[in-house]
Design an enzyme around this catalytic site. Sequence first.
Site, PDB file in Angstrom:
ATOM      1  N   GLN A   1      -7.762  -0.103   3.586  1.00 10.58           N
ATOM      2  CA  GLN A   1      -8.654  -0.672   4.606  1.00 10.58           C
ATOM      3  C   GLN A   1      -9.987  -1.110   4.013  1.00 10.58           C
ATOM      4  OE1 GLN A   1      -8.092  -1.363   7.873  1.00 10.58           O
ATOM      5  NE2 GLN A   1      -5.990  -0.643   7.749  1.00 10.58           N
TER       6      GLN A   1
ATOM      7  N   CYS B   1       2.484   2.619  13.250  1.00 13.23           N
ATOM      8  CA  CYS B   1       3.631   3.485  12.940  1.00 13.23           C
ATOM      9  C   CYS B   1       3.860   4.481  14.055  1.00 13.23           C
ATOM     10  CB  CYS B   1       3.391   4.245  11.651  1.00 13.23           C
ATOM     11  SG  CYS B   1       2.572   3.265  10.406  1.00 13.23           S
TER      12      CYS B   1
ATOM     13  N   GLY C   1       0.804  -1.209   0.000  1.00 14.34           N
ATOM     14  CA  GLY C   1       0.000   0.000   0.000  1.00 14.34           C
ATOM     15  C   GLY C   1       0.841   1.265   0.000  1.00 14.34           C
ATOM     16  N   SER C   2       1.920   1.268   0.745  1.00  9.66           N
ATOM     17  CA  SER C   2       2.748   2.473   0.840  1.00  9.66           C
ATOM     18  C   SER C   2       3.326   2.836  -0.522  1.00  9.66           C
ATOM     19  CB  SER C   2       3.896   2.269   1.832  1.00  9.66           C
ATOM     20  OG  SER C   2       3.386   2.005   3.121  1.00  9.66           O
TER      21      SER C   2
HETATM   22  C1  PLP Z   1      -1.620  -0.573   6.098  1.00 11.32           C
HETATM   23  C2  PLP Z   1      -1.974   0.668   5.376  1.00 11.32           C
HETATM   24  C3  PLP Z   1      -1.116   1.232   4.425  1.00 11.32           C
HETATM   25  C4  PLP Z   1       0.259   0.669   4.150  1.00 11.32           C
HETATM   26  O1  PLP Z   1       0.207  -0.532   3.446  1.00 11.32           O
HETATM   27  P1  PLP Z   1       1.543  -1.439   3.415  1.00 11.32           P
HETATM   28  O2  PLP Z   1       1.196  -2.535   2.475  1.00 11.32           O
HETATM   29  O3  PLP Z   1       1.758  -1.900   4.808  1.00 11.32           O
HETATM   30  O4  PLP Z   1       2.629  -0.578   2.890  1.00 11.32           O
HETATM   31  C5  PLP Z   1      -1.521   2.374   3.761  1.00 11.32           C
HETATM   32  N1  PLP Z   1      -2.713   2.927   4.004  1.00 11.32           N
HETATM   33  C6  PLP Z   1      -3.580   2.420   4.900  1.00 11.32           C
HETATM   34  C7  PLP Z   1      -4.893   3.068   5.108  1.00 11.32           C
HETATM   35  C8  PLP Z   1      -3.227   1.282   5.622  1.00 11.32           C
HETATM   36  O5  PLP Z   1      -4.077   0.791   6.523  1.00 11.32           O
END
Ligand code: PLP
Length: 395
Positions: free
Chosen positions: A179, A324, A70-71
């Site tokens: 999410q 985090c 996600g990041s």
């Molecule tokens: C967990 C999360 C991320 C990050 O995703 P990763 O795959 O851990 O990098 C980004 N945005 C939201 C809303 C998240 O819950």
Amino acid sequence: MQIYADNAATTKMSRTAIEAMLPYMETYFGNPSSLHSVGQAAAEALQKARESVAAALGADPREITFTSGGSEADNQAIVSAGNLGAKKGKKHIISTAFEHHAVLHTLKKMESQGFEVTLLPVHENGIVTAEEVAAAIRPDTCLVTIMFANNEIGSIQPIEAISRVCHEKGVLFHTDAVQAAGHLPINVKEQEIDMLSLSAHKFHGPKGVGVLYARRGIALSNIIEGGAQERGKRAGTENIPGIVGMAAALHEACTHMTENAAHMTALRDKLIAGLEKIPHGALNGDRANRLPGNINFCFEGIEGESLLLLLDQKGICASSGSACTSGSLEPSHVLLAIGRPHEVAHGSLRLSLCEWNTEAEVDYMLQEIPKVVDYLRSMSPVWKDLTSGKKKFML
Ligand SMILES: *Cc1c(COP(=O)(O)O)cnc(C)c1O
């Protein structure tokens, strides 16, 4: 008893995802760029996974870019939209104060590169309105990025109304749907989403793999340079087991979305009703527009960290603030954004459920959490000041 109630931080992988992955580690371990049969088996799996993920989102397979999570998807979406905007002299981006740090920190970087960022304030219920977005759009706005659902307080944003006002004014709309994916219905065409991020480990898939959906015609900028993988937009040998596992997990989550949501919503509402009996506490986030598995409370007179440690001793895995920020002394930026004062924001508890949680687990949590809150308050100097009237209760 060991209860895992921290599914917004990460989920346990499903059997389906693990079993889908195994052949791509043991047998078809090839590099999809290789011309031999072992490589071509991997290339075929990659294409099938791309089609499956695209179908789950209502997208075209060519609109799917696999990322490391996600990041990375959030980073690439924002940088790409920024670069496209800058070419037309548009260097203004709109977002909200309660985004994930993957978005907020990327926006900080954009600011250092001459972009102007407007972070919309969030209402007490954790929701921004389309009218507020519309009012913030300027002639030089190139991107609106607003999360689909918040990872801490679970509030679901009016995504379709927001995308509509963006498009009326010709502005690209990105949503961090990490999410939401697998938990809420998503259709990028019907919801008019230009770019969307998701992450496999939030829906029982593996860690370290995610997706950036970008509507056809939106030229992505590379975050990672190298080979020609992902149509040249994301270099690096593809994480085939991860991608296959993600596709299997997403398919499974979407297939059972309705019954999973009903089960989780019932457990969530029982937990909320039970925890609301604790005096001087308050639910964070919207009651109705809320992720099925999210429960988030502030309890006055306690520290979230101590609460988590004691709950862990009772076998309950929960969270306070986001993963985090825990470990730092700053309270959650999300709770501050919805107007909780610092002292109150420190005493927060997030429980995030999945479809595997049971009613017996909820009953156990409802039995133990009030006891732990009482115990911590009995030792808290702040609580003493509150009950003696020396300090005023805020909740
Ligand atoms: C967990 C999360 C991320 C990050 O995703 P990763 O795959 O851990 O990098 C980004 N945005 C939201 C809303 C998240 O819950």
